[in-house]
Design a protein around this motif. Sequence first.
Motif, PDB file in Angstrom:
ATOM      1  N   SER A  14       0.429  -1.166   0.234  1.00  0.00           N
ATOM      2  CA  SER A  14       0.202  -0.557  -0.078  1.00  0.00           C
ATOM      3  C   SER A  14       1.076   1.060  -0.074  1.00  0.00           C
ATOM      4  O   SER A  14       1.805   1.298   0.509  1.00  0.00           O
ATOM      5  CB  SER A  14      -0.943  -0.153   1.146  1.00  0.00           C
ATOM      6  OG  SER A  14      -1.261   1.463   1.019  1.00  0.00           O
ATOM      7  N   ALA A  35      -2.761   7.212  -5.116  1.00  0.00           N
ATOM      8  CA  ALA A  35      -3.781   7.086  -4.960  1.00  0.00           C
ATOM      9  C   ALA A  35      -4.459   7.515  -6.099  1.00  0.00           C
ATOM     10  O   ALA A  35      -6.436   6.542  -6.795  1.00  0.00           O
ATOM     11  CB  ALA A  35      -4.504   7.396  -3.884  1.00  0.00           C
ATOM     12  N   LEU A 100      -8.064   7.873   2.150  1.00  0.00           N
ATOM     13  CA  LEU A 100      -6.478   7.816   1.251  1.00  0.00           C
ATOM     14  C   LEU A 100      -7.137   6.537   1.223  1.00  0.00           C
ATOM     15  O   LEU A 100      -6.447   5.747  -0.091  1.00  0.00           O
ATOM     16  CB  LEU A 100      -6.161   8.234   1.132  1.00  0.00           C
ATOM     17  CG  LEU A 100      -5.521  10.242   1.061  1.00  0.00           C
ATOM     18  CD1 LEU A 100      -4.437  10.437   1.575  1.00  0.00           C
ATOM     19  CD2 LEU A 100      -5.915   9.726  -0.232  1.00  0.00           C
ATOM     20  N   GLN A 101      -7.373   5.408   1.856  1.00  0.00           N
ATOM     21  CA  GLN A 101      -7.439   4.128   2.572  1.00  0.00           C
ATOM     22  C   GLN A 101      -8.487   3.396   1.297  1.00  0.00           C
ATOM     23  O   GLN A 101      -7.788   2.891   0.302  1.00  0.00           O
ATOM     24  CB  GLN A 101      -7.388   3.609   3.753  1.00  0.00           C
ATOM     25  CG  GLN A 101      -5.837   3.759   4.728  1.00  0.00           C
ATOM     26  CD  GLN A 101      -6.831   3.032   6.064  1.00  0.00           C
ATOM     27  OE1 GLN A 101      -7.569   3.443   6.207  1.00  0.00           O
ATOM     28  NE2 GLN A 101      -5.840   2.536   6.802  1.00  0.00           N
ATOM     29  N   GLN A 104      -7.824   3.247  -2.038  1.00  0.00           N
ATOM     30  CA  GLN A 104      -6.153   1.689  -2.699  1.00  0.00           C
ATOM     31  C   GLN A 104      -7.367   0.901  -2.996  1.00  0.00           C
ATOM     32  O   GLN A 104      -8.666  -0.073  -2.660  1.00  0.00           O
ATOM     33  CB  GLN A 104      -5.520   2.054  -1.855  1.00  0.00           C
ATOM     34  CG  GLN A 104      -5.090   3.300  -1.397  1.00  0.00           C
ATOM     35  CD  GLN A 104      -3.945   3.576  -0.995  1.00  0.00           C
ATOM     36  OE1 GLN A 104      -2.959   2.128  -0.498  1.00  0.00           O
ATOM     37  NE2 GLN A 104      -3.211   4.354  -0.371  1.00  0.00           N
TER      38      GLN A 104
END
Length: 104
Positions: A14, A35, A100-101, A104
Amino acid sequence: AGGDPPPTPSQTRSPLHAASVGCRLIDVSKVAIEAGLHRGGGSSTKYGLEPLARMLLGVRSWKSNRITMSNWEAAPPLSHRQMTYAAMDAWVGLRLWRALQGLQ
């Protein structure tokens, strides 16, 4: 004993992991670009915390020049406005990291 647990295999691939390995700081601009968020200036154009908060969270500006440019090293302790400003930076940073996680 203590510390963070080791990253899972998916975390090591990640951009969030890559931007934060070995430290407690995350470059949200770098993570946003990784991202897939790009501005008109190309992939090297950096994002600031405030534009990202507006774009991803719908948060209006909390940064006044008066507080930003105030003396953060003066004694006595920080003013109420400075503490509120710093708390907003921390809160928005955490919310951005979570947003933002999800990209992804």
